[in-house]
Design an enzyme around this catalytic site. Sequence first.
Site, mmCIF file in Angstrom:
data_model
loop_
_atom_site.group_PDB
_atom_site.id
_atom_site.type_symbol
_atom_site.label_atom_id
_atom_site.label_comp_id
_atom_site.label_asym_id
_atom_site.label_seq_id
_atom_site.Cartn_x
_atom_site.Cartn_y
_atom_site.Cartn_z
ATOM 1 C CG HIS A 247 -0.381 -0.171 2.524
ATOM 2 N ND1 HIS A 247 0.549 0.722 3.014
ATOM 3 C CD2 HIS A 247 -0.565 -1.095 3.498
ATOM 4 C CE1 HIS A 247 0.899 0.355 4.247
ATOM 5 N NE2 HIS A 247 0.243 -0.752 4.555
ATOM 6 C CG HIS B 167 3.931 -1.512 2.561
ATOM 7 N ND1 HIS B 167 2.734 -2.091 2.223
ATOM 8 C CD2 HIS B 167 4.221 -1.970 3.807
ATOM 9 C CE1 HIS B 167 2.322 -2.871 3.206
ATOM 10 N NE2 HIS B 167 3.196 -2.808 4.185
ATOM 11 C CB CYS C 109 0.490 -9.044 19.413
ATOM 12 S SG CYS C 109 -0.261 -8.204 18.007
ATOM 13 C CB CYS D 280 3.496 -6.889 17.314
ATOM 14 S SG CYS D 280 2.444 -5.504 17.722
ATOM 15 C CB CYS E 229 -2.032 -5.534 20.259
ATOM 16 S SG CYS E 229 -0.933 -4.580 19.216
ATOM 17 C CG HIS F 185 -1.642 -5.312 15.089
ATOM 18 N ND1 HIS F 185 -0.440 -5.191 15.740
ATOM 19 C CD2 HIS F 185 -1.386 -5.171 13.776
ATOM 20 C CE1 HIS F 185 0.524 -5.019 14.844
ATOM 21 N NE2 HIS F 185 -0.027 -4.996 13.646
ATOM 22 C CE LYS G 222 -2.770 2.279 12.558
ATOM 23 N NZ LYS G 222 -2.686 1.513 13.758
ATOM 24 C CE LYS H 71 -5.092 -6.785 3.949
ATOM 25 N NZ LYS H 71 -4.455 -8.012 4.335
HETATM 26 N N1 MSP Z 1 8.369 -7.055 8.426
HETATM 27 C C1 MSP Z 1 8.431 -6.001 9.364
HETATM 28 C C2 MSP Z 1 9.715 -5.209 9.217
HETATM 29 C C3 MSP Z 1 10.979 -6.000 9.350
HETATM 30 S S1 MSP Z 1 12.370 -4.997 9.058
HETATM 31 C C4 MSP Z 1 13.661 -5.953 9.452
HETATM 32 C C5 MSP Z 1 7.240 -5.049 9.155
HETATM 33 N N2 MSP Z 1 6.596 -5.171 7.991
HETATM 34 S S2 MSP Z 1 5.330 -4.250 7.562
HETATM 35 O O1 MSP Z 1 4.946 -4.716 6.256
HETATM 36 O O2 MSP Z 1 4.337 -4.284 8.578
HETATM 37 O O3 MSP Z 1 5.856 -2.805 7.475
HETATM 38 C C6 MSP Z 1 6.953 -2.503 6.627
HETATM 39 C C7 MSP Z 1 7.329 -1.036 6.742
HETATM 40 O O4 MSP Z 1 6.253 -0.246 6.262
HETATM 41 C C8 MSP Z 1 7.583 -0.611 8.181
HETATM 42 O O5 MSP Z 1 8.704 0.251 8.255
HETATM 43 C C9 MSP Z 1 6.319 0.123 8.558
HETATM 44 O O6 MSP Z 1 6.514 1.118 9.517
HETATM 45 C C10 MSP Z 1 5.965 0.730 7.214
HETATM 46 N N3 MSP Z 1 4.550 1.096 7.151
HETATM 47 C C11 MSP Z 1 3.478 0.263 7.242
HETATM 48 N N4 MSP Z 1 2.350 1.033 7.166
HETATM 49 C C12 MSP Z 1 2.692 2.336 7.025
HETATM 50 C C13 MSP Z 1 1.994 3.530 6.814
HETATM 51 N N5 MSP Z 1 0.680 3.606 6.804
HETATM 52 N N6 MSP Z 1 2.735 4.641 6.593
HETATM 53 C C14 MSP Z 1 4.113 4.623 6.523
HETATM 54 N N7 MSP Z 1 4.782 3.517 6.726
HETATM 55 C C15 MSP Z 1 4.108 2.373 7.088
HETATM 56 O O7 MSP Z 1 6.989 -4.243 10.027
#
Ligand code: MSP
Length: 519
Positions: A18, A21, A126, A129, A144, A147, A299, A302
């Site tokens: 999304h 990411h 969790c 997390c 949590c 989540h 925020k 889904k």
């Molecule tokens: N797999 C772990 C990270 C392991 S790093 C060794 C994880 N994955 S995640 O898919 O949940 O998130 C990946 C990255 O995207 C994280 O840095 C997280 O903070 C970032 N984001 C997820 N949602 C986000 C937003 N809505 N906005 C900005 N960044 C966000 O955590």
Amino acid sequence: MEKYSITTAIDYVNGEPHIGHAYEKILTDVLSRHYKKRADKTFMLTGTDEHGIKIQKTAKSLNITPKELCDKNASAFIENWKLLDIDYSKFIRTTDSYHKKTVQDIFEKLLENGDIYKHKYKGLYCSGCECFLAEKDLDEAGCCPIHQKKPDVVEEENYFFKLSKYKEKIKEHIKNNPNFIQPDFRVQEVLNQLEDIEDISVSRAKTNVEWGIEVKSDPTQVIYVWIDALSNYITALGYDVNGNHGQNFIDFWPVNYHIIGKDILKFHSIYWTGILMALGVELPKGIYAHGWIMIDKNKMSKSTGNVVSPKSVMEAFSLDKPDSLRYFMATSAIGGKDGNYSDDDFKEKVNADLANNIGNLLNRSLNMLVKYFDGEIKEEFINDSLVKETNTVIKEVLDLFDKMDITLAASKIVSLADEANKFVSEKAPWALAKEGKLDECGKVLYSVLNLMIKVALLIEPFCPNIAKDMALQLKTDINKKYFEIEDYMLKTGKLISKEEIHPVFLRLDSEIAGKSKKN
Ligand code: MSP
């Protein structure tokens, strides 16, 4: 030789990418492209985090194997990053065999050194997390807070990492290295978390979690996702527990920055630091925790149904190049705080900065050059108006990048075009031409087009395609490094013909922009 290396977090593959990411990958790519213009060698690492209970459960609910789910979604991440022109050097998947082998070796080394021990444990897990939570971490409903789900009660015999042994050393490192954790306002938060740190569970019983890397010396256990995930930063570079490291590890470790979201700062600044200390591996130079991207100030989730994917934004706005989305996202969250995406803000900002300000100015100036001088830059046009101001801004932009203030760096670049627009309005080259003051008119156009070359070079990390197109029309090599920027870069002679002039960025069509971008 100056080297620069940077990493993103690796994304969980239990869903598709999304815009949150995407924000992180764009931000990291902008920094990496900026350093390509500065350093001799750069490396950007990204990838996917593919193990754990969450992925196991999602795959089960879809009636496919975890590996099938990982393959499908890892491809979606790769496809989206391609669409966004994320120019990474390596994409690691934690299911890659070299990664799995090194993670097993790391685990065995920590066991041999006595930093990992076995312990019977009852805790609250969790799966969102992928970690154990303490009672005090939960909200009033016992959920949590991230989540909004009640954690599972888990009673298992697990391996534990002696994080508490490194507590004081980690604290000392954070205090002695003020740039280790950025932005500054996050440092105290980490120091507070450190106060409560205990040893952490680093494995799960295979009977409860099947989808993980097995502990080599004890196949009844799988390595818990964080030790697996965090190790990607060194396994991808060719780290070897016996010291026979690959060239990328030698060249690029320690990295200049781990770019991650604020939610996973604890894992990076405390857990990862402790693991590296135990392995005797140098620590990263910096960890930058960015804020979160909200959608229309809410925020993304889904269940709310407001998840926006980068691909869907590009399709809805009919973008064939990602530059405007890259520009908007990279500048959307200021100084590590949360940012926001909305269709209207996106349209407004890129229309103002990229179409009206930069694009129009270049187009108008080139058209005047063709109209009054048949597209030719004459020797006598060279003059120093705007040169000094431009040099000041270039220095400011580079300083802002050093301070990780990417939003302000971008607005400084746009301010250069602002200044040039004002200059054109004041000098009115069309009126000068009408009055027969052709030399003066030529000088104005020279000053503006010479400045636009510098705008192109500076905006390239944000908007690589627009910058390339600008450079093409200004007969400049867009791959020039910052140290190659000179006062007078616009070449004399024929610059352009009428047919070669084209807009570098069109305003986003308001009708198309009205379409919904939701998945
Ligand atoms: N797999 C772990 C990270 C392991 S790093 C060794 C994880 N994955 S995640 O898919 O949940 O998130 C990946 C990255 O995207 C994280 O840095 C997280 O903070 C970032 N984001 C997820 N949602 C986000 C937003 N809505 N906005 C900005 N960044 C966000 O955590």
